[in-house]
Design an enzyme around this catalytic site. Structure first.
Site, PDB file in Angstrom:
ATOM      1  N   THR A  12       0.824  -1.212   0.000  1.00 33.09           N
ATOM      2  CA  THR A  12       0.000   0.000   0.000  1.00 33.09           C
ATOM      3  C   THR A  12       0.857   1.259   0.000  1.00 33.09           C
ATOM      4  OG1 THR A  12      -1.734  -1.188   1.148  1.00 33.09           O
ATOM      5  CG2 THR A  12      -1.821   1.189   1.314  1.00 33.09           C
ATOM      6  N   THR A  88       1.816  -4.560   4.145  1.00 34.68           N
ATOM      7  CA  THR A  88       1.704  -4.837   5.586  1.00 34.68           C
ATOM      8  C   THR A  88       1.148  -6.233   5.891  1.00 34.68           C
ATOM      9  OG1 THR A  88      -0.489  -3.851   5.735  1.00 34.68           O
ATOM     10  CG2 THR A  88       1.386  -2.409   6.168  1.00 34.68           C
TER      11      THR A  88
HETATM   12  N1  GLU Z   1      -2.290  -6.660   0.612  1.00 35.87           N
HETATM   13  C1  GLU Z   1      -1.281  -5.716   0.285  1.00 35.87           C
HETATM   14  C2  GLU Z   1       0.077  -6.088   0.842  1.00 35.87           C
HETATM   15  O1  GLU Z   1       0.209  -6.584   1.929  1.00 35.87           O
HETATM   16  C3  GLU Z   1      -1.628  -4.320   0.710  1.00 35.87           C
HETATM   17  C4  GLU Z   1      -1.757  -4.162   2.198  1.00 35.87           C
HETATM   18  C5  GLU Z   1      -0.820  -3.138   2.753  1.00 35.87           C
HETATM   19  O2  GLU Z   1       0.276  -2.913   2.270  1.00 35.87           O
HETATM   20  O3  GLU Z   1      -1.238  -2.531   3.772  1.00 35.87           O
HETATM   21  O4  GLU Z   1       1.025  -5.878   0.159  1.00 35.87           O
END
Ligand code: GLU
Length: 360
Positions: A12, A88
């Protein structure tokens, strides 16, 4: 100014809303991110490059090896710290994996990301990145850590333990908490660093990479009511299995009436699997430690070779540690090594203060 290398891997933090795709998409380049947050160029000498633009849920063992080799390159090039921007969802898996791979890491390797994309007003990306830079500049930490929001305020981040941290919320900016331990440090956007938990200094400063065998197949199974032996048997050709066991380490292995005949099959299957591969229990409760010496159903578990007694590792770290041990040590050493502390992944004492980390 200290020299920091930022390695971008997607998530993200590198995303914005894409009209054509109808959703948030990993798009930003390494240069875009630097332009979005020019403040960090005043904190350190930043060199920034893209490793891969991916979602973290797509991570495979080979990505850990790739990242570790990139960190090694930066160490050789004289970087005084590395920041890895990352999705994340699986950030805590990557922090664990890198902590195991990077033996005697001489510099801070700080993994950060954001819960809200960088094009949103409520994005946590800016503070997380600034705090990661400030921590590197204002401490002499060595090794891997996660840097994410301390609370929903935009004033400080926590540096979280690489092998003891977990994502606890789908969307809150302070989603990451340490399990069975304390955060390593608190860092403000102004650069005040306060250490909280203990952190080791690597004595022999020579970085050594102990990589993952990317061919390994390891499973994780969550024990649940109405379980069937075939769910476990599915893993018969795997190299290892982690079982998230409820409570102190209990399994549906007691036959008490005709409704529970399946439980004999479950026990037999566990016995068969444990002869072929390491089968390791991890606490499904998340907090606390396993103890296989309390209930009458338990003695048989260690007799048939199930591992993990007294472990308080998260199931995520148990999974990665098992893969890492199988990649770097002999199979017959695993029973001894799985509960040996390599990267502070097991707490020496059971901590009762878990409520500190539960949301009010
Ligand atoms: N699902 C994606 C990832 O983990 C986006 C979630 C995020 O980065 O907060 O890369």
């Amino acid at each position: 100014m200290k020299k920091i290398a930022i390695l971008h891997t997607g998530g993200t933090v590198s995303s914005y809303y894409d009209d054509k795709k109808g959703g948030v998409s990993t798009k930003y380049t390494a240069k875009d991110i630097l332009n979005l947050y020019p403040e960090i160029k005043h904190i350190a000498k930043i060199e920034s490059r893209l490793i891969q633009n991916m979602w973290s849920q797509d991570t495979r063992f080979s990505h850990y090896n790739l990242l570790a080799k990139e960190v090694e390159k930066e160490v050789k090039n004289g970087a005084e710290g590395v920041i890895i921007t990352h999705g994340t969802d699986f950030m805590h898996y990557t922090s664990s994996a890198l902590a195991f791979i990077l033996e005697n890491c001489p510099i801070p390797v700080i993994i950060t990301g954001s819960q809200r994309s960088s094009d949103r007003g409520s994005s946590d990306a800016k503070l997380n990145l600034i705090c990661a830079c400030q921590f590197i500049v204002n401490s002499n930490y060595q090794g891997v850590g996660i840097c994410m929001h301390e609370s929903t305020n935009d004033d400080a981040c926590l540096i979280l333990h690489p092998t003891k941290t977990r994502k606890f919320h789908t969307s809150r900016r302070d989603a990451f908490k340490v399990v069975n331990g304390k955060p390593i440090a608190r860092v403000t956007s102004q650069g005040n660093v306060g250490f909280i938990g203990k952190h080791n200094k690597s004595e022999d400063k020579k970085l050594k990479l102990k990589l993952f065998d990317d061919k390994l197949k390891i499973g994780i199974v969550k024990v649940h009511p109405n379980m069937f032996a075939e769910e476990l048997l599915f893993y018969k050709n795997y190299d290892g299995l982690v079982i998230e066991a409820p409570g102190l380490g209990n399994l549906p292995t007691t036959k008490l009436d005709k409704e529970t005949i399946e439980h004999e099959k479950i026990l037999d299957t566990l016995k068969t699997l444990a002869k072929k591969m390491p089968v390791v229990l991890a606490p499904q409760t998340i907090f606390g430690r396993l103890n296989l010496h309390v209930y009458s159903n338990q003695p048989i578990y260690q007799e048939i070779g199930l591992l993990g007694n007294h472990s308080d590792m998260t199931s995520e770290t148990t999974f990665l540690k098992l893969a890492w041990l199988l990649s770097n040590y002999k199979k017959d050493e695993i029973p001894k090594l799985i509960t040996k502390n390599f990267r502070d992944e097991i707490s020496p004492r059971t901590s009762l203060d878990y409520l500190d980390y539960v949301y009010s």
